[in-house]
Design a protein around this motif. Structure first.
Motif, PDB file in Angstrom:
ATOM      1  N   PRO A 285       0.883  -1.136   0.103  1.00 44.21           N
ATOM      2  CA  PRO A 285       0.074  -0.126  -0.157  1.00 44.21           C
ATOM      3  C   PRO A 285       0.632   1.304   0.224  1.00 44.21           C
ATOM      4  CG  PRO A 285      -0.007  -0.868   2.205  1.00 44.21           C
ATOM      5  CD  PRO A 285       0.988  -1.823   1.223  1.00 44.21           C
ATOM      6  N   ASP A 286       1.983   1.294  -0.186  1.00 45.34           N
ATOM      7  CA  ASP A 286       2.769   2.391  -0.153  1.00 45.34           C
ATOM      8  C   ASP A 286       2.317   3.168  -1.447  1.00 45.34           C
ATOM      9  OD1 ASP A 286       4.691   2.367   1.862  1.00 45.34           O
ATOM     10  OD2 ASP A 286       6.330   1.834   0.601  1.00 45.34           O
ATOM     11  N   PRO A 287       2.492   4.522  -1.678  1.00 46.82           N
ATOM     12  CA  PRO A 287       1.998   5.103  -2.662  1.00 46.82           C
ATOM     13  C   PRO A 287       2.766   4.994  -4.095  1.00 46.82           C
ATOM     14  CG  PRO A 287       3.006   6.690  -1.108  1.00 46.82           C
ATOM     15  CD  PRO A 287       3.294   5.424  -0.617  1.00 46.82           C
ATOM     16  N   ILE A 288       2.658   3.899  -4.673  1.00 51.69           N
ATOM     17  CA  ILE A 288       3.589   3.572  -5.649  1.00 51.69           C
ATOM     18  C   ILE A 288       2.880   4.455  -6.896  1.00 51.69           C
ATOM     19  CG2 ILE A 288       4.579   1.536  -4.938  1.00 51.69           C
ATOM     20  CD1 ILE A 288       1.726   0.934  -7.099  1.00 51.69           C
ATOM     21  N   ASP A 289       1.584   4.615  -7.165  1.00 49.64           N
ATOM     22  CA  ASP A 289       1.268   5.141  -8.396  1.00 49.64           C
ATOM     23  C   ASP A 289       1.794   6.773  -8.332  1.00 49.64           C
ATOM     24  OD1 ASP A 289       0.100   3.144  -9.109  1.00 49.64           O
ATOM     25  OD2 ASP A 289      -2.009   3.502  -8.273  1.00 49.64           O
ATOM     26  N   GLU A 290       1.482   7.277  -7.150  1.00 49.62           N
ATOM     27  CA  GLU A 290       2.132   8.785  -6.919  1.00 49.62           C
ATOM     28  C   GLU A 290       3.637   8.788  -7.260  1.00 49.62           C
ATOM     29  OE1 GLU A 290       0.799  10.705  -3.661  1.00 49.62           O
ATOM     30  OE2 GLU A 290      -0.830   9.472  -3.383  1.00 49.62           O
ATOM     31  N   GLY A 291       4.176   7.856  -6.577  1.00 48.81           N
ATOM     32  CA  GLY A 291       5.753   7.617  -6.935  1.00 48.81           C
ATOM     33  C   GLY A 291       6.015   7.544  -8.263  1.00 48.81           C
ATOM     34  N   ALA A 292       5.349   6.663  -9.084  1.00 52.56           N
ATOM     35  CA  ALA A 292       5.687   6.569 -10.415  1.00 52.56           C
ATOM     36  C   ALA A 292       5.354   8.089 -11.224  1.00 52.56           C
ATOM     37  CB  ALA A 292       4.913   5.382 -11.042  1.00 52.56           C
ATOM     38  N   ALA A 293       4.366   8.759 -10.987  1.00 53.70           N
ATOM     39  CA  ALA A 293       4.341   9.787 -11.478  1.00 53.70           C
ATOM     40  C   ALA A 293       5.296  10.994 -11.058  1.00 53.70           C
ATOM     41  CB  ALA A 293       3.001  10.477 -11.010  1.00 53.70           C
ATOM     42  N   ALA A 294       5.780  10.975  -9.888  1.00 50.41           N
ATOM     43  CA  ALA A 294       6.933  11.590  -9.622  1.00 50.41           C
ATOM     44  C   ALA A 294       8.168  11.329 -10.273  1.00 50.41           C
ATOM     45  CB  ALA A 294       7.278  11.771  -7.931  1.00 50.41           C
ATOM     46  N   LEU A 295       8.476  10.101 -10.554  1.00 54.43           N
ATOM     47  CA  LEU A 295       9.563   9.646 -11.310  1.00 54.43           C
ATOM     48  C   LEU A 295       9.649  10.036 -12.867  1.00 54.43           C
ATOM     49  CD1 LEU A 295      10.195   6.038  -9.796  1.00 54.43           C
ATOM     50  CD2 LEU A 295      11.405   8.051  -9.372  1.00 54.43           C
ATOM     51  N   ASP A 297       8.017  12.701 -13.823  1.00 52.30           N
ATOM     52  CA  ASP A 297       8.013  14.011 -13.989  1.00 52.30           C
ATOM     53  C   ASP A 297       9.566  14.518 -13.658  1.00 52.30           C
ATOM     54  OD1 ASP A 297       5.504  14.612 -14.030  1.00 52.30           O
ATOM     55  OD2 ASP A 297       5.019  15.119 -11.959  1.00 52.30           O
ATOM     56  N   ALA A 298      10.383  13.593 -13.128  1.00 56.09           N
ATOM     57  CA  ALA A 298      11.599  13.838 -12.681  1.00 56.09           C
ATOM     58  C   ALA A 298      12.537  13.358 -14.125  1.00 56.09           C
ATOM     59  CB  ALA A 298      12.258  13.361 -11.558  1.00 56.09           C
ATOM     60  N   GLY A 299      11.996  13.105 -14.812  1.00 56.26           N
ATOM     61  CA  GLY A 299      12.643  12.392 -16.029  1.00 56.26           C
ATOM     62  C   GLY A 299      13.382  10.956 -15.861  1.00 56.26           C
ATOM     63  N   VAL A 300      12.680  10.142 -14.865  1.00 55.24           N
ATOM     64  CA  VAL A 300      13.056   8.881 -14.667  1.00 55.24           C
ATOM     65  C   VAL A 300      12.126   7.713 -15.020  1.00 55.24           C
ATOM     66  CG1 VAL A 300      13.771   7.239 -12.565  1.00 55.24           C
ATOM     67  CG2 VAL A 300      14.478   9.516 -12.659  1.00 55.24           C
ATOM     68  N   GLN A 301      12.566   7.163 -15.856  1.00 56.28           N
ATOM     69  CA  GLN A 301      11.584   6.014 -16.535  1.00 56.28           C
ATOM     70  C   GLN A 301      11.783   4.630 -15.731  1.00 56.28           C
ATOM     71  OE1 GLN A 301      12.465   4.021 -20.213  1.00 56.28           O
ATOM     72  NE2 GLN A 301      10.657   4.811 -20.905  1.00 56.28           N
ATOM     73  N   ALA A 302      10.794   4.185 -14.812  1.00 62.98           N
ATOM     74  CA  ALA A 302      10.765   3.036 -14.179  1.00 62.98           C
ATOM     75  C   ALA A 302       9.596   2.383 -14.528  1.00 62.98           C
ATOM     76  CB  ALA A 302      10.673   3.345 -12.622  1.00 62.98           C
ATOM     77  N   ARG A 303       9.624   0.960 -13.841  1.00 63.94           N
ATOM     78  CA  ARG A 303       8.519  -0.021 -14.636  1.00 63.94           C
ATOM     79  C   ARG A 303       7.325   0.030 -13.536  1.00 63.94           C
ATOM     80  NH1 ARG A 303       5.144  -2.535 -16.836  1.00 63.94           N
ATOM     81  NH2 ARG A 303       5.626  -4.613 -17.885  1.00 63.94           N
ATOM     82  N   HIS A 304       6.366   0.344 -13.995  1.00 56.16           N
ATOM     83  CA  HIS A 304       5.071   0.848 -13.025  1.00 56.16           C
ATOM     84  C   HIS A 304       3.906  -0.314 -13.288  1.00 56.16           C
ATOM     85  CE1 HIS A 304       1.642   3.808 -12.127  1.00 56.16           C
ATOM     86  NE2 HIS A 304       1.968   2.753 -11.010  1.00 56.16           N
ATOM     87  N   TYR A 305       3.610  -0.870 -12.203  1.00 55.35           N
ATOM     88  CA  TYR A 305       2.354  -1.952 -12.143  1.00 55.35           C
ATOM     89  C   TYR A 305       1.375  -1.019 -11.401  1.00 55.35           C
ATOM     90  CZ  TYR A 305       6.362  -5.188 -13.486  1.00 55.35           C
ATOM     91  OH  TYR A 305       7.426  -5.632 -14.096  1.00 55.35           O
ATOM     92  N   THR A 306       0.481  -0.715 -12.204  1.00 53.15           N
ATOM     93  CA  THR A 306      -0.562   0.419 -11.320  1.00 53.15           C
ATOM     94  C   THR A 306      -1.239  -0.393 -10.419  1.00 53.15           C
ATOM     95  OG1 THR A 306      -1.003   1.377 -13.656  1.00 53.15           O
ATOM     96  CG2 THR A 306      -2.608   1.694 -11.882  1.00 53.15           C
ATOM     97  N   THR A 325      15.413  11.921  -4.990  1.00 50.14           N
ATOM     98  CA  THR A 325      14.811  12.898  -4.587  1.00 50.14           C
ATOM     99  C   THR A 325      13.316  13.123  -5.094  1.00 50.14           C
ATOM    100  OG1 THR A 325      16.981  13.983  -5.169  1.00 50.14           O
ATOM    101  CG2 THR A 325      14.931  15.543  -5.347  1.00 50.14           C
ATOM    102  N   ALA A 326      12.956  12.519  -6.044  1.00 46.20           N
ATOM    103  CA  ALA A 326      11.522  12.426  -6.654  1.00 46.20           C
ATOM    104  C   ALA A 326      10.850  11.727  -5.575  1.00 46.20           C
ATOM    105  CB  ALA A 326      11.515  11.731  -7.931  1.00 46.20           C
ATOM    106  N   LEU A 327      11.324  10.569  -5.019  1.00 52.49           N
ATOM    107  CA  LEU A 327      10.449  10.077  -4.263  1.00 52.49           C
ATOM    108  C   LEU A 327      10.268  10.496  -2.666  1.00 52.49           C
ATOM    109  CD1 LEU A 327      11.364   6.301  -5.421  1.00 52.49           C
ATOM    110  CD2 LEU A 327       9.287   7.479  -5.913  1.00 52.49           C
ATOM    111  N   ALA A 328      11.292  11.250  -2.550  1.00 48.50           N
ATOM    112  CA  ALA A 328      11.217  11.844  -1.196  1.00 48.50           C
ATOM    113  C   ALA A 328      10.457  13.035  -1.194  1.00 48.50           C
ATOM    114  CB  ALA A 328      12.761  12.467  -0.792  1.00 48.50           C
ATOM    115  N   GLY A 329      10.129  13.506  -2.532  1.00 50.79           N
ATOM    116  CA  GLY A 329       9.023  14.546  -2.535  1.00 50.79           C
ATOM    117  C   GLY A 329       7.685  14.141  -2.360  1.00 50.79           C
TER     118      GLY A 329
END
Length: 337
Positions: A285-295, A297-306, A325-329
């Motif tokens: 339940p960590d906020p992984i969808d928000e984390g994916a969006a922040a990444l 926005d920071a120009g980081v492409q990660a593998r996101h399973y919604t 830095t993105a995930l700290a935000g």
């Protein structure tokens, strides 16, 4: 407008290009690009066999580990048979099953992101021809220990081939790693799958290999695509094996960065389980969808399973710091709610 991708951390690629000695071997091979490679990659199989200290008739080589996996399925699966695997896992396995007319049987992971070996055993029936394990697991990085794997193999019927995908084994540092060469001697239905894409940084060249019993390997080799492993890739693999100590230092650096990345994420409040691949896994339940969006926005492409998880490949230090830095935000925003 799409945001630019500054750091590619989605496909578990190595952050390092081929070593200079490997690039030189590739350059020399390119000069002979007007010549066909060997009809079958027997010479490369012999080189890999000597490196692994097995006889060459126990090695199959193909177009990446996924190519060897397809050769296996074509060798042992008939339409109407089934292929069992933990899910989520490497996205290719359900696709490969469909390509050979097999019924895919996905078995849910345990809540802590491990492959549920008991549930996998329970899923095996008279139609099952292949069961897949990934060790370390993709995408969670979890590990099947030596005792657990040995117990699992003892319970799998001999008519079922166990495909043990060790694409990330070079990054594992656990003291309870399975001794797969010893297991191969005891289980003729076991095939160990490895690749030069990850730790060796040759993803674009597509070379993988498998270790197994002679009869099983012979069946896989009969599915070998003629001229299927090109000369540039062959030269790069041979040069990489000669430079193994240098490549091992690169892997050690990636492992150290993985541990730093995990430690920093945990200190920020993310729940990140110990991992054994070249990535870290963040799960709901960590906020992984928000984390994916922040990444993004920071120009980081990660593998996101919604709604499920976020796999971040370990990159170079700059890429990792950008991700942190993105995930700290995200965590700071959450704490202010």
């Amino acid at each position: 407008m799409d945001l630019p991708v500054l750091h590619r951390l989605a496909l578990n690629e190595s952050p390092y290009p081929p070593l200079p000695s490997v690039r030189e071997a590739m350059r020399q091979a390119v000069a002979q690009a007007h010549r066909y490679p060997p009809f079958h990659p027997d010479d490369l199989a012999e080189r890999i066999a000597a490196w692994c200290r097995v006889t060459s008739d126990r090695v199959a080589v193909g177009s990446g580990s996924v190519g060897v996996a397809l050769q296996l399925l074509r060798a042992v699966v008939r339409p109407g048979d089934s292929v069992a695997y933990a899910w989520r896992t490497f996205d290719a396995y359900p696709l490969l099953a469909a390509m050979v007319g097999a019924q895919p049987v996905p078995v849910p992971l345990s809540r802590d992101g491990h492959q549920d070996l008991g549930a996998l055993l329970a899923a095996l029936d008279h139609r099952t021809r292949v069961v897949v394990l990934c060790n370390p697991h993709n995408p969670t990085g979890s590990l099947v220990t030596a005792d657990a794997l040995a117990a699992f193999l003892r319970q799998v019927p001999r008519r079922v081939t166990v495909l043990l995908d060790e694409a990330y084994i070079e990054f594992a540092r656990d003291t309870d790693l399975p001794d797969t060469p010893a297991l191969l001697d005891a289980h003729p239905n076991l095939l160990v799958l490895r690749t030069f894409s990850k730790a060796y940084g040759l993803a674009a060249l597509r070379v993988g290999y498998a270790l197994g019993a002679r009869g099983l390997v012979a069946a896989i080799r009969r599915q070998q695509l003629p001229f299927g492993v090109n000369a540039v890739a062959t030269a790069a693999v041979k040069a990489s094996l000669r430079a193994e100590s240098q490549l091992r230092r690169r892997v050690d650096t990636i492992v150290a960065e993985r541990e730093r990345l995990r430690g920093e994420l945990v200190s920020l409040g993310w729940c990140v389980p110990p991992g054994h691949a070249n990535s870290v896994w963040l799960a709901a339940p960590d906020p992984i969808d928000e984390g994916a969006a922040a990444l993004t926005d920071a120009g980081v492409q990660a593998r996101h399973y919604t709604g499920e998880g976020l796999r971040i490949t370990v990159g170079n230090r700059k890429a990792n710091d950008t991700a942190l830095t993105a995930l700290a935000g995200v965590r700071a925003h959450r704490s202010r709610r």
